[in-house]
Write a protein that holds these residues in place. Sequence first.
Motif, PDB file in Angstrom:
ATOM      1  N   TRP A 270      19.987  32.715  13.585  1.00  0.00           N
ATOM      2  CA  TRP A 270      20.260  33.992  14.246  1.00  0.00           C
ATOM      3  C   TRP A 270      21.740  34.264  14.419  1.00  0.00           C
ATOM      4  O   TRP A 270      22.189  35.409  14.358  1.00  0.00           O
ATOM      5  CB  TRP A 270      19.540  34.068  15.594  1.00  0.00           C
ATOM      6  N   GLY A 310      19.988  39.355  16.744  1.00  0.00           N
ATOM      7  CA  GLY A 310      19.513  38.094  16.176  1.00  0.00           C
ATOM      8  C   GLY A 310      18.991  37.111  17.206  1.00  0.00           C
ATOM      9  O   GLY A 310      17.916  36.514  17.030  1.00  0.00           O
ATOM     10  N   HIS A 311      19.728  36.911  18.291  1.00  0.00           N
ATOM     11  CA  HIS A 311      19.307  35.955  19.316  1.00  0.00           C
ATOM     12  C   HIS A 311      17.993  36.403  19.952  1.00  0.00           C
ATOM     13  O   HIS A 311      17.049  35.606  20.103  1.00  0.00           O
ATOM     14  CB  HIS A 311      20.386  35.814  20.385  1.00  0.00           C
ATOM     15  N   TYR A 314      14.990  35.801  17.617  1.00  0.00           N
ATOM     16  CA  TYR A 314      14.515  34.421  17.566  1.00  0.00           C
ATOM     17  C   TYR A 314      13.852  34.003  18.883  1.00  0.00           C
ATOM     18  O   TYR A 314      12.945  33.164  18.890  1.00  0.00           O
ATOM     19  CB  TYR A 314      15.659  33.475  17.197  1.00  0.00           C
TER      20      TYR A 314
END
Length: 438
Positions: A270, A310-311, A314
Amino acid sequence: MPVGRPGARTIGIDFGTTNSVVALATGDGDARLVDFAAPDGTGSVFRSALCFWQDEARRGGLAHEAGPWAIAEFLDFPQGSRFLQSFKSMAANATFEHATVFEKRLRFEELGRIFLEHLLAHGGADMRARPERIVVGRPVRYVGARPDPALARARYDAMFALFGCEIHYVYEPLGAAYGFASRLNDAATLLVADFGGGTSDFSIVRVEAPGAARRCVPLGSAGVGIAGDRFDYRIMNQLVLPMLGKGGTYRSFDKVLEIQEGYFTDFGDWSRLALMRNRRTLAELARLQRSATQPAAIGRMIAVIENELGHALYEAVGQVKRALSSETHAVFRFAGPDLAIEAEVSREEFESWIAPDLQRIAEAVDTALAGAGLRADQIDHVFLTGGSSLIPAVRRLFESRFAQSRIDSGDELTSIAHGLALVGEDPDLPAWTAPAGD
């Protein structure tokens, strides 16, 4: 278990691919975990992550943080930061020479020392007194196609020299085995399965009855470079990426071509998605969206990158994986600016995605048994630890080899550090240490 010298102080460190945990033993036959007052709440789990950013006021012009503080810094200013996670996976990789952080090149051991400095600082009073020894967990098998254990050992030595005391290395599942053995009142043969972020490791130990001159004797170990991170990526690759365009097509003149997989490579980590948020990449994706047969999917991918999601993406993958450990079906939900994704997934589907990984894990279990010269029916207790031990398919793998009544679990994220600290108090500590070149 044997009690160490009065006043002896040992630190047990489970330096993990995803998380790290620290435990302290003070010679009274027990150990306690170190808590960290992190931005998201106090707890004993410290993320194995680093974040760097430029700051002329700092020596060398480079500032840094570790653990949950690193994640917070990166999320606040992703474009101006360099984020590193799972760097433990590079320990035995001879092709990894350094990480380039802005204009500096940092070797593995330098990254490790920076990580430990922050770990010590955030550990507060618990970590200020100099220990007599530290016991560090290490994988039975390091991650990578051709891992070099001797190189990993040299890098660990340089990293943990920061403590300025004795350093001992113990296979991670042996640490968990030692802690579990302290619960037993009778002689038994114990198999410990440790499922971390990067590796799955297995150790077999003979536990003698209390009062024996040597209570625990290691018999055999094995490991494989497959664990929780691989399972997360299976969900990302099979469930999420198709909704972002993977497997789709685009028109090129009079032809319809499949979208190249290279567009999705950075979704394996990520933190790398932040690097895709640049003018050139976004312009290329905009062109792809115009020619795609399913432009909405490419639009979702662009939204993830443009809004630095991204974080969070995930985290949503991790949530659905955990939900499937207790439910037969789960709904993957993810929303952000210009983006809403929802899809149902069954436990059966997830298990089909990880089936090749489970096969390799089963082979490693059989290798551990063969190395110990034992059959499955000669194992009295099986202790499962690590986050992925909660996955039903993983548990069934052990139930198919061992009676269900022999299987136990608990303290999935902290049992290794606790056991490592106790191992450090054992007068027979050298018998537990891993060979230098293995």
